[in-house]
Design an enzyme around this catalytic site. Structure first.
Site, PDB file in Angstrom:
ATOM      1  N   ALA A  61       0.852  -1.191   0.000  1.00  0.00           N
ATOM      2  CA  ALA A  61       0.000   0.000   0.000  1.00  0.00           C
ATOM      3  C   ALA A  61       0.889   1.242   0.000  1.00  0.00           C
ATOM      4  CB  ALA A  61      -0.875  -0.006   1.247  1.00  0.00           C
ATOM      5  N   GLY A 100       0.470  -5.132   0.778  1.00  0.00           N
ATOM      6  CA  GLY A 100      -0.590  -5.203  -0.231  1.00  0.00           C
ATOM      7  C   GLY A 100      -0.116  -5.872  -1.510  1.00  0.00           C
ATOM      8  N   GLU A 103      -0.464  -9.435  -0.854  1.00  0.00           N
ATOM      9  CA  GLU A 103      -1.910  -9.736  -0.791  1.00  0.00           C
ATOM     10  C   GLU A 103      -2.512  -9.799  -2.193  1.00  0.00           C
ATOM     11  OE1 GLU A 103      -2.542  -6.527   2.152  1.00  0.00           O
ATOM     12  OE2 GLU A 103      -3.714  -8.023   3.240  1.00  0.00           O
ATOM     13  N   GLU A 123       3.140  -5.158   7.568  1.00  0.00           N
ATOM     14  CA  GLU A 123       2.234  -4.125   8.110  1.00  0.00           C
ATOM     15  C   GLU A 123       2.384  -3.932   9.603  1.00  0.00           C
ATOM     16  OE1 GLU A 123       1.516  -6.260   5.806  1.00  0.00           O
ATOM     17  OE2 GLU A 123       0.243  -5.364   4.268  1.00  0.00           O
TER      18      GLU A 123
HETATM   19  N1  COA Z   1       4.567   3.417   0.080  1.00  0.00           N
HETATM   20  C1  COA Z   1       5.089   4.597  -0.259  1.00  0.00           C
HETATM   21  N2  COA Z   1       6.405   4.830  -0.390  1.00  0.00           N
HETATM   22  C2  COA Z   1       7.220   3.797  -0.165  1.00  0.00           C
HETATM   23  C3  COA Z   1       6.740   2.522   0.194  1.00  0.00           C
HETATM   24  C4  COA Z   1       5.353   2.351   0.304  1.00  0.00           C
HETATM   25  N3  COA Z   1       4.816   1.179   0.630  1.00  0.00           N
HETATM   26  N4  COA Z   1       7.799   1.695   0.351  1.00  0.00           N
HETATM   27  C5  COA Z   1       8.893   2.430   0.087  1.00  0.00           C
HETATM   28  N5  COA Z   1       8.541   3.694  -0.213  1.00  0.00           N
HETATM   29  C6  COA Z   1       9.439   4.793  -0.578  1.00  0.00           C
HETATM   30  C7  COA Z   1      10.294   5.253   0.583  1.00  0.00           C
HETATM   31  O1  COA Z   1       9.626   6.213   1.354  1.00  0.00           O
HETATM   32  C8  COA Z   1      11.494   5.833  -0.141  1.00  0.00           C
HETATM   33  O2  COA Z   1      11.122   7.101  -0.579  1.00  0.00           O
HETATM   34  P1  COA Z   1      12.183   8.300  -0.585  1.00  0.00           P
HETATM   35  O3  COA Z   1      13.216   7.879  -1.578  1.00  0.00           O
HETATM   36  O4  COA Z   1      11.358   9.468  -0.974  1.00  0.00           O
HETATM   37  O5  COA Z   1      12.703   8.358   0.813  1.00  0.00           O
HETATM   38  C9  COA Z   1      11.625   4.943  -1.373  1.00  0.00           C
HETATM   39  O6  COA Z   1      10.365   4.301  -1.525  1.00  0.00           O
HETATM   40  C10 COA Z   1      12.693   3.876  -1.272  1.00  0.00           C
HETATM   41  O7  COA Z   1      12.512   3.200  -0.038  1.00  0.00           O
HETATM   42  P2  COA Z   1      13.748   2.804   0.886  1.00  0.00           P
HETATM   43  O8  COA Z   1      13.201   2.205   2.120  1.00  0.00           O
HETATM   44  O9  COA Z   1      14.670   3.970   1.020  1.00  0.00           O
HETATM   45  O10 COA Z   1      14.466   1.707  -0.034  1.00  0.00           O
HETATM   46  P3  COA Z   1      14.986   0.259   0.337  1.00  0.00           P
HETATM   47  O11 COA Z   1      15.379  -0.331  -0.957  1.00  0.00           O
HETATM   48  O12 COA Z   1      15.954   0.351   1.449  1.00  0.00           O
HETATM   49  O13 COA Z   1      13.708  -0.532   0.905  1.00  0.00           O
HETATM   50  C11 COA Z   1      11.468  -1.399   0.968  1.00  0.00           C
HETATM   51  C12 COA Z   1      12.587  -0.794   0.097  1.00  0.00           C
HETATM   52  C13 COA Z   1      10.226  -1.530   0.074  1.00  0.00           C
HETATM   53  C14 COA Z   1      11.898  -2.760   1.501  1.00  0.00           C
HETATM   54  C15 COA Z   1      11.159  -0.486   2.170  1.00  0.00           C
HETATM   55  O14 COA Z   1      10.972   0.829   1.692  1.00  0.00           O
HETATM   56  C16 COA Z   1       9.946  -0.892   2.946  1.00  0.00           C
HETATM   57  O15 COA Z   1      10.037  -1.712   3.824  1.00  0.00           O
HETATM   58  N6  COA Z   1       8.780  -0.277   2.627  1.00  0.00           N
HETATM   59  C17 COA Z   1       7.569  -0.518   3.340  1.00  0.00           C
HETATM   60  C18 COA Z   1       6.896  -1.756   2.852  1.00  0.00           C
HETATM   61  C19 COA Z   1       5.618  -1.955   3.612  1.00  0.00           C
HETATM   62  O16 COA Z   1       5.578  -1.922   4.812  1.00  0.00           O
HETATM   63  N7  COA Z   1       4.538  -2.157   2.861  1.00  0.00           N
HETATM   64  C20 COA Z   1       3.281  -2.353   3.455  1.00  0.00           C
HETATM   65  C21 COA Z   1       2.581  -1.065   3.561  1.00  0.00           C
HETATM   66  S1  COA Z   1       1.155  -1.232   4.583  1.00  0.00           S
END
Ligand code: COA
Ligand code: ADP
Length: 712
Positions: A61, A100, A103, A123
């Site tokens: 999400a 998501g 999912e 999450e």
């Molecule tokens: N929604 C919106 N933005 C997101 C995102 C999400 N689910 N996941 C990552 N981003 C954004 C980050 O804010 C970051 O933005 P920025 O460059 O403006 O700071 C960019 O994507 C890169 O993320 P970053 O964490 O710096 O890169 P990474 O390669 O180290 O890690 C992920 C990537 C996806 C593993 C990590 O960002 C993460 O764990 N995201 C959350 C995933 C999550 O919890 N999803 C469920 C949502 S309910």
């Protein structure tokens, strides 16, 4: 958005496109709804593949949309539409399928993953649960125990583990989309009845009640007050005990409670704060992150005590050559063994080869001559450190960055001992340095942007959350800790026990209360530093202000904490970690109070929290006012990643906002009136200004801070 093409004649290919992680924003969701409809109504299309653009399936999400008014199609019906499709839908998972994203993949009829992909339902770490059917579909697919593990921890798993668990149907080393298209062609005419996970029964463990009771107990213990992991267990229980539709209703109810909780807001704030500190700037607002870091191939560490050893391990694990220097031969031999052991254990855990050959050892400082960056970690003694910096400046090649791991001393004093003060910065690690996530990068008035950028970049490579902070005694973390610790001592003088104070702080969510923590880190360390700064151990007033010598007095009794088996608590033997209440300490406190004419009074948890936490927060406001931290998020990241502050409370500055700045101000005024001899209880000017400006939300504090700075 989602792009649609037809490939191999009869496969509809939907590609999610929303860089950097193809998060499911409203536009992407709308795109999926539209393209799925299009594929299903195209008579030429016999099967569908959903993939992500740019090598990433989907990061879940869109967190940036949380807290805004919902627009676009909701996730749950969108995934139901995918699952209900009468043509096979295959998820082609490259890179990531998180939240998501996973999912959505569970709504597909088949899942093909690349061998390097990572999957998970994270999450819970954002204070939520997988509420697009994840808590209902995953247990139906892989069973209740495995689903509970993934959903309550939020851990990411490899494609190989996903295959073993039965989350994916195939793992490939080849191009995942090609493999998925081939697979989609092969299943085009097959029945989908068994492939719609929501229509399958959830395997019901025979010992269901016992299983959930056991898991719930464990989860409550590790959650330490966080509510999301508990709700995750409740949602999975619904999957195991209710029909799918009712299970989904329960999932939505639980999600609604979590979504509106302060904890979810705090955790999402931490997510963005952690990322924002990497785009560091000066407190003045000037951005420094455009300065290029210099590449580091070879690093050196000076002094192989606990910190130096951990730093050596952390550097070697990032693939750097490390020269480790220690003057004491015996200590050098011990360190060599300890570092090799840590590297071997770390490699085993991560399933990689140990990198022992990257580290060389020497007792001679000359060995660091060709290092690109040196980290000094000798005793916390200014005279010694000055000498080491003079030597380093003479020995090292021109351009070598000279860093100090000091936890409190003046960086600029050290810089002044060198030929090139612009190359000197602080790199303050936290013990154990190869484990703890936090790194404070301290810039002195003469540190160059390139030196700071290099230290910040190196920290990131080491997997740390690096926070750039200004130069002052204790920097950010330890400067704020001082009033917190002192208040805990004062509370003992006034009638509390170590157990009472620790219990209040642990119930608040700290991993350890202040006294258990100082037993662990050793009481002698602080006492030595206080003595070195010329403070006599027994005075209750120092420089006209209240002081508590309790810690020093305990040290004089040889009670250094866990390492001596006695401290604020007693331990079965030296080194043991099980703290037991010690009647000796209670007698010692009573005698101390009697000697100083102090009358013990009843102290409750609320007073402990207010005095310890609000005095720490007040110092945080001073730090912002002084321009030592760039913003409240920097302070919060430091406390969450380095000091065990419960993440679901967002960090001290976020917490102050949650409590209400007026309330914090009013309580500080109250306690300052009651303790006028404790100057740091006086509310900080910035806090007053924020309250006077109507207590704006934390992301607006910068406007008030800027005004304060412009008037300085
Ligand atoms: N929604 C919106 N933005 C997101 C995102 C999400 N689910 N996941 C990552 N981003 C954004 C980050 O804010 C970051 O933005 P920025 O460059 O403006 O700071 C960019 O994507 C890169 O993320 P970053 O964490 O710096 O890169 P990474 O390669 O180290 O890690 C992920 C990537 C996806 C593993 C990590 O960002 C993460 O764990 N995201 C959350 C995933 C999550 O919890 N999803 C469920 C949502 S309910
Ligand atoms: P920690 O705080 O990391 O546990 P200590 O302060 O106990 O570590 O250890 C510092 C280490 O630095 C000691 O092993 C000490 O022998 C070493 N040391 C002190 N001076 C020098 C020096 N000039 N060069 C290299 N090592 C030194």
């Amino acid at each position: 958005m989602a792009q649609y093409t037809r490939v191999s004649g009869s496969v509809g290919l939907i590609s999610l496109r929303n860089p950097p992680v193809n998060a499911l924003s409203s536009v992407v969701r709308q795109g999926i709804v539209d393209t799925v409809k299009r594929a299903l109504s195209d008579p030429e299309v016999k099967s569908v593949v959903i993939c992500g653009h740019n090598g990433i399936f989907c990061g879940g999400a869109d967190i940036k949309e949380f807290g805004t008014t919902m627009s676009g199609p909701p996730l749950v019906p969108m995934i139901h539409a995918v699952e209900a499709a009468d043509k096979p839908v295959v998820a082609a998972i490259e890179g990531l399928a998180l939240g998501g994203g996973l999912e959505l993949a569970l709504g597909c009829h088949y899942r093909i993953a690349h061998s390097k992909a990572r999957l998970g339902l994270p999450e819970v770490s954002l204070g939520l649960l997988p509420a697009a059917g994840g808590t209902q579909r995953l247990p139906r697919l892989i069973g209740v125990p495995a689903a509970l593990d993934l959903i309550t921890t939020g851990r990411h798993i490899t494609a190989a583990e996903a295959l073993t668990l039965g989350i994916v149907d195939q793992v490939t080393d080849q191009n995942t989309v090609d493999a998925a298209v081939k697979f989609a062609l092969s299943v085009a005419e097959q029945s989908l009845d068994a492939r719609r996970i929501s229509t399958n029964p959830c395997p019901r463990p025979s010992d269901l009640d016992a299983l959930f009771e056991g898991v719930m107990q464990k989860v409550r213990q590790t959650a330490r007050g966080a509510i999301a992991p508990v709700a995750c267990v409740q949602a999975v229980r619904a999957a195991a005990t209710l029909p799918y539709t009712q299970g989904m209703e329960r999932e939505q109810e639980l999600m609604a409670t979590l979504f509106n909780s302060g904890q979810a807001r705090a955790l999402q704030y931490c997510f963005f704060a952690q990322r924002a500190v990497g785009r560091w700037s000066m407190p003045s607002g000037a951005r420094w992150d455009t300065s290029k870091p210099r590449p580091i191939r070879k690093a050196a560490v000076i002094g192989l005590g606990t910190m130096g050893r951990g730093i050596t391990v952390a550097l070697a694990q990032t693939g750097l050559f490390v020269v480790a220097v220690e003057t004491q031969e015996k200590q050098l031999m011990e360190a060599k063994q300890a570092v090799s052991g840590m590297l071997e254990r770390g490699a085993k855990r991560r399933g990689v080869a140990p990198v022992l050959n990257l580290v060389s050892y020497s007792s001679n400082l000359q060995a660091v001559a060709d290092a690109d960056l040196v980290i000094e970690a000798v005793f916390e003694d200014m005279a010694l450190k000055k000498k080491v910096f003079q030597q380093l400046s003479a020995v090292c090649k021109p351009g070598t960055f000279l860093c100090t791991n000091t936890s409190a001393l003046d960086i600029d004093h050290l810089a002044s001992q060198t030929r090139s003060p612009e190359l000197v910065v602080g790199m303050h690690f936290f013990a154990p340095a190869h484990v703890m996530k936090l790194l404070e990068v301290v810039y002195g008035p003469r540190s160059s942007p390139e030196a700071v950028a290099t230290a910040m970049h190196l920290g990131k490579k080491m997997g740390k959350v690096s926070v750039a902070v200004g130069n002052c005694r204790g920097f950010v973390g330890n400067r704020m800790l001082k009033p917190y610790l002192e208040q805990a001592f004062f509370l003992l003088e006034e009638g509390a026990t170590p157990e009472l104070v620790d219990q209040a702080l642990e119930e608040f969510g700290f991993a350890m209360g202040v006294f258990r923590m100082s037993d662990l880190s050793g009481l002698d360390v602080g006492s030595k530093i206080r003595k070195a700064s010329g403070q006599p151990a027994s005075n209750r007033v120092q420089q006209g202000h209240r002081y508590s010598p309790l810690g020093d007095l305990l040290c004089e009794q040889g009670r250094f904490g866990q390492k001596t088996g006695r401290g604020w608590y007693q331990y079965d033997k030296p080194g043991s970690q099980v703290a037991r209440s010690d009647p000796w300490v209670h007698c010692f406190l009573e005698e101390y109070r009697a000697r100083h004419g102090l009358v013990a009074r009843r102290i409750d948890h609320q007073e402990v929290l207010e005095r310890c936490l609000y005095s720490l927060i007040n110092e945080g406001f001073r730090i912002l006012e002084d321009g030592i931290a760039a913003g409240p998020g920097d302070i919060d990241a430091i406390y969450v990643f380095g000091y065990g502050w419960p993440r679901y409370r967002g960090g001290p500055m976020f917490y102050a906002g949650m409590v209400g700045l007026e309330r914090v101000l009013e309580r500080l005024e109250h306690y300052h009136q009651a303790h006028p001899d404790v100057p740091y209880l006086q509310p900080c000017g910035l806090l007053r200004r924020l309250v006077a400006s109507g207590s704006p939300p934390i992301h607006k504090w910068s406007e008030v801070i800027r005004k304060v700075h412009s008037q300085l």
